[in-house]
Design a protein around this motif. Structure first.
Motif, PDB file in Angstrom:
ATOM      1  N   TYR A 101       8.165  -2.378   6.381  1.00 40.21           N
ATOM      2  CA  TYR A 101       8.084  -0.921   6.410  1.00 40.21           C
ATOM      3  C   TYR A 101       7.917  -0.495   7.861  1.00 40.21           C
ATOM      4  CZ  TYR A 101       6.841   3.818   5.107  1.00 40.21           C
ATOM      5  OH  TYR A 101       6.840   5.168   4.949  1.00 40.21           O
TER       6      TYR A 101
ATOM      7  N   ASN B 235       1.961  -3.015   2.941  1.00 46.81           N
ATOM      8  CA  ASN B 235       1.914  -1.557   3.015  1.00 46.81           C
ATOM      9  C   ASN B 235       1.683  -0.947   1.629  1.00 46.81           C
ATOM     10  OD1 ASN B 235       2.388   1.037   4.408  1.00 46.81           O
ATOM     11  ND2 ASN B 235       4.215   1.104   3.108  1.00 46.81           N
TER      12      ASN B 235
ATOM     13  N   CYS C  35       3.864   5.710   4.079  1.00 52.62           N
ATOM     14  CA  CYS C  35       3.339   4.993   5.234  1.00 52.62           C
ATOM     15  C   CYS C  35       1.824   4.923   5.076  1.00 52.62           C
ATOM     16  CB  CYS C  35       3.696   5.720   6.524  1.00 52.62           C
ATOM     17  SG  CYS C  35       2.814   5.062   7.955  1.00 52.62           S
ATOM     18  N   SER C  36       1.286   3.728   5.103  1.00 52.83           N
ATOM     19  CA  SER C  36      -0.152   3.593   4.901  1.00 52.83           C
ATOM     20  C   SER C  36      -0.925   4.037   6.140  1.00 52.83           C
ATOM     21  CB  SER C  36      -0.496   2.152   4.534  1.00 52.83           C
ATOM     22  OG  SER C  36      -0.098   1.287   5.574  1.00 52.83           O
TER      23      SER C  36
END
Ligand SMILES: [Zn+2]
Length: 459
Positions: free
Chosen positions: A423, A437, A406-407
């Motif tokens: 995402y 992402n 997860c960015s």
């Protein structure tokens, strides 16, 4: 198709750094590509060169194979190592020396002609360089196999070199341009659409030669070799060499306001470029023309397979198929060049996935957008273009989970199916396009990433 870098050990002036007439170092490996327009005599001539290249290559591989088999057999008889048939030298120089002796009739194994003379009777009709460059290639192929076997070579395992088949191998050959500084290159344009080659003379090309002509005139390009190949019914020539460095202003990232960028190659778009702050900097669309041509290629392939062998229809269908093939190839090459130039010129640093890692699970996402063969090509172009423009190229570790992370909060998903185009993070609630992402994660990538790095992993 893999393109072998045309690097010869036997080169002119390798130790000195070459300079242009105004003192700019020639450090930029560059290739000029042309399509040849040949008449049937010229075609025959080029074909005979390719035939000689194949013969010389196969001869070298053959004698090494025989030598290895002989020694292996002797070992099974229990002959001591010291008494075995001596191993052949695999060096490029010894290969060249053997080839010259063999074709000129000075080797014990030289062919014997009907009139009692020895050596290849027709050898003078083909440039001696063809035999030499084929020998260099054979030595290189053997060296690749050897280093691959002893695991000193990265990448896919390399098999023992195969013989080139007359019908299955693409006709290729190479001529080197040997000349000392201050003299004219034996490979040089002689007009807007003609190039002179050693021994072959002047050949017509389809593309303009202006740039090559100018660079040679100013000493800003030095020719190393000309590689010929006959593909899809036409002859192509790649003139390789070194070109002058760009002006210092083009080689520095100072003044480039765009930041470190992460690049993810995707399906919907060819590539997504993002920075570490989560901003999408660029989305590079796949070329419609390429998709269109690919669809046409499929149709033409189907049509071809429905024709009967040895029929006029098959000949026509093959011609049509070849034409679309060439177009797809050209479009794909253009798209890649555009993308890599844009990346290398636009940012201070570019991070991409490690696409080349041997044994890596194929990245299916990309298969449709860019062909598998383009993986390596993309990386290769980025490498040299980033060095041209002074841009840092970062290759993310193959274990870096750019898609699964997860960015927003750094959580790593244990699994993310390829069909999930978005995402969505169950921890922080981030919802983002999958490719965006991944691109942000690549921009954030720290080169000291370790696989064991602690991550919060959720199922
Ligand atoms: Zn999150």
């Amino acid at each position: 198709m893999r393109v072998m870098p045309l690097v010869d050990e036997v080169r002119v002036d390798t130790d000195a750094v070459l300079m242009s007439h105004t003192g700019v170092p020639l450090t930029r490996p560059t290739t000029f590509r042309f399509t040849l327009d040949v008449n049937s005599d010229q075609h025959q001539k080029l074909m005979s060169y390719a035939g000689s290249f194949r013969l010389a290559y196969n001869h070298q591989i053959g004698r090494v194979k025989a030598n290895l088999a002989q020694r292996a057999a002797e070992k099974t008889y229990g002959i001591a190592d010291a008494d075995l048939t001596p191993a052949l030298s695999w060096s490029k120089v010894s290969f060249i020396n053997h080839m010259n002796a063999w074709k000129n009739g000075q080797d014990p194994t030289s062919p014997v002609n009907d009139d009692g003379t020895r050596g290849l009777s027709w050898r003078a009709e083909v440039s001696a360089d063809v035999f030499e460059t084929a020998s260099v290639n054979a030595a290189q192929a053997l060296a690749n196999w050897k280093t691959s076997k002893t695991a000193t070579r990265a990448g896919k395992p390399v098999g023992f070199p195969r013989f080139k088949s007359k019908h299955k191998s693409i006709p290729v050959f190479r001529l080197r341009a040997k000349y000392s500084e201050g003299t004219t290159s034996p490979v040089r344009p002689t007009g807007p659409k003609s190039i002179r080659f050693p021994k072959l003379g002047e050949l017509t090309v389809r593309q303009g030669t202006k740039q090559l002509r100018r660079m040679l005139a100013k000493g800003r390009f030095r020719v190393y070799a000309a590689a010929f190949r006959y593909e899809h019914g036409r002859w192509l020539v790649s003139i390789t060499g070194v070109a002058a460095q760009f002006h210092p202003q083009r080689r520095t990232t100072t003044g480039r306001h765009r930041p470190r960028a992460g690049v993810d190659l995707g399906v919907k778009t060819l590539a997504v470029v993002a920075d570490e702050h989560g901003r999408v900097l660029d989305t590079i669309e796949g070329v419609k023309a390429l998709q269109h041509a690919q669809a046409r290629l499929k149709l033409a392939g189907q049509r071809y397979s429905r024709t009967k062998s040895n029929s006029t229809g098959r000949v026509k269908a093959a011609r049509r198929l070849g034409k679309i093939h060439r177009r797809v190839k050209a479009l794909r090459a253009a798209v890649l060049h555009q993308l890599t130039t844009q990346l290398a010129q636009g940012y201070t640093s570019v991070t991409v996935e490690d696409l080349n890692a041997a044994g890596m699970v194929r990245n299916r996402r990309l298969a449709r957008a860019v062909s598998d063969a383009a993986f390596g090509e993309l990386r290769r172009q980025l490498e040299y273009k980033c060095s041209w423009y002074g841009t840092d190229l970062v290759i993310a570790d193959r274990w870096y989970p750019s898609s699964k992370t997860c960015s927003g909060c750094g959580t790593v998903k244990a699994d993310l199916s390829l069909s999930e185009r978005t995402y969505s993070c169950t921890v922080c609630g981030l919802v983002l396009d999958r490719d965006v992402n991944a691109a942000i994660n690549l921009a954030k990538y720290a080169p000291n990433f370790k696989k064991s790095q602690p991550h919060l992993v959720v199922a």
